[in-house]
Design a protein around this motif. Structure first.
Motif, PDB file in Angstrom:
ATOM      1  N   ARG A  46       2.417   0.665   6.099  1.00  0.00           N
ATOM      2  CA  ARG A  46       1.394   1.714   6.197  1.00  0.00           C
ATOM      3  C   ARG A  46       1.649   2.663   7.358  1.00  0.00           C
ATOM      4  NH1 ARG A  46      -3.389  -2.580   6.509  1.00  0.00           N
ATOM      5  NH2 ARG A  46      -1.865  -3.285   8.075  1.00  0.00           N
ATOM      6  N   ASP A  88       1.697  -5.057   3.977  1.00  0.00           N
ATOM      7  CA  ASP A  88       0.425  -4.419   4.335  1.00  0.00           C
ATOM      8  C   ASP A  88      -0.172  -5.036   5.592  1.00  0.00           C
ATOM      9  OD1 ASP A  88       0.481  -2.621   2.279  1.00  0.00           O
ATOM     10  OD2 ASP A  88      -0.752  -3.810   0.923  1.00  0.00           O
ATOM     11  N   ASP A 109       0.556   5.306  -1.962  1.00  0.00           N
ATOM     12  CA  ASP A 109       0.152   6.424  -1.114  1.00  0.00           C
ATOM     13  C   ASP A 109       1.261   7.468  -1.136  1.00  0.00           C
ATOM     14  OD1 ASP A 109       0.083   8.009   1.450  1.00  0.00           O
ATOM     15  OD2 ASP A 109      -1.735   6.830   1.775  1.00  0.00           O
ATOM     16  N   HIS A 149       0.813  -1.213   0.000  1.00  0.00           N
ATOM     17  CA  HIS A 149       0.000   0.000   0.000  1.00  0.00           C
ATOM     18  C   HIS A 149       0.847   1.263   0.000  1.00  0.00           C
ATOM     19  CE1 HIS A 149      -3.426   2.601   1.019  1.00  0.00           C
ATOM     20  NE2 HIS A 149      -2.656   3.141   1.954  1.00  0.00           N
TER      21      HIS A 149
END
Length: 305
Positions: free
Chosen positions: A277, A220, A43, A39
């Motif tokens: 994350r 993740d 981002d 992820h």
């Protein structure tokens, strides 16, 4: 409304430095290989935080080496080009048109995006792939364990490979300068075929060959969880095998942990599965006493670093 940035007091600054200093000393001139994926790659804020972490490591005397994935970006490009994509046991079936897209996305788009992000944060990064200077020689995967029986079975998944030889000279040369290597997991076979390599497998093979101080696998998930769903901060090889046997570690985490065990047995001091994350997860793992993921090593540490 007050929008001025938070400035820590001198006492807080001193406390932060006092905690980080022993870890900075421990990692001075040591190699840390970081697999960047999941992820965090999609981002912008997390990608910028990652780039800052890598630059700080280099400025602090650490030798960071970045190996990146790119599954979602490859899938998006294949869809855009209307190229059908299938998976066998979690690996993408890669025919000739697909491997061309894989190399284009990994060695081109993604690799240069990460290089640019690091450069924007004040670092000096250069992008290469496993094909450069024969960094990684691979062979086609022709058999895989059956998920149900765990027995090996023949497979035909095209231009997908496993590392068979690592020649880290080019990475050594880059790392000994002020430049940070960013590596796309594409390799060549001995016959010159382009092969798509799983980023975890690529980073693990490189870490083992270079006897890295740490291999960090950004994922993740928070790390390895116990049966109550709580994070396990440390595991020895024996403990990890026990958790696989009793079913605590299951599913896709099993091959990841088995790969970590192989890396540690090959001479890497420890492998850490980290939640990518979490902003600045790399610095939190390396330069604080408790870290943010699950560390797997030969023995337990009083602190995770």
């Amino acid at each position: 409304m007050n929008t001025s940035p938070f400035v820590p007091s001198p006492h807080l600054q001193a406390r932060i430095l006092a905690e980080a200093l022993p870890h900075l000393i421990q990692y001075d001139e040591q190699t840390v290989i970081i697999k960047f994926g999941g992820h965090a790659m999609g981002d912008a804020a997390l990608a910028d935080a990652f780039a800052k972490d890598v630059v700080y490591l280099k400025q602090s005397g650490v030798n960071p080496i970045v190996v990146h994935g790119g599954g979602p970006q490859i899938a998006a490009m294949l869809k855009k080009l209307e190229i059908k994509s299938d998976f066998v046991h979690g690996l993408r079936v890669t025919d000739k048109p697909t491997v061309e897209v894989v190399e284009m996305v990994l060695s081109g788009l993604i690799n240069k995006d990460i290089v640019s992000a690091i450069n924007r944060q004040g670092g000096k990064a250069v992008g290469i792939s496993g094909k450069d200077a024969n960094l990684m020689i691979a062979s086609r995967i022709t058999e895989m364990p059956d998920p149900q029986s765990n027995l090996m079975q023949a497979v035909d998944i095209g231009y997908v490979g496993d590392p068979v030889e690592v020649n880290p000279h080019i990475v050594d040369v880059i790392s000994k300068s002020d430049i940070i290597p960013v590596i796309a997991p594409v390799a060549a076979s001995r016959d010159g075929e382009t092969l798509n390599i799983n980023a975890d497998s690529f980073a693990s093979a490189l870490a083992a060959r270079m006897k890295a101080k740490r291999l960090l696998l950004l994922t993740d998930v928070a790390g390895v969880l116990d049966k109550s769903g709580e994070l396990i901060s440390q595991l020895t090889i024996e403990e990890a095998r026990g958790l696989i046997k009793d079913g605590t570690i299951s599913g896709g985490m099993i091959p990841k942990i088995e790969g970590c065990i192989e890396v540690v047995e090959a001479g890497v001091e420890a492998v850490v599965i980290i939640d990518g994350r979490v902003p600045h997860c790399v610095l939190l793992e390396l330069f604080t006493a408790h870290g943010v993921g699950t560390l797997l090593g030969r023995a337990r540490y009083k602190s995770k670093t």
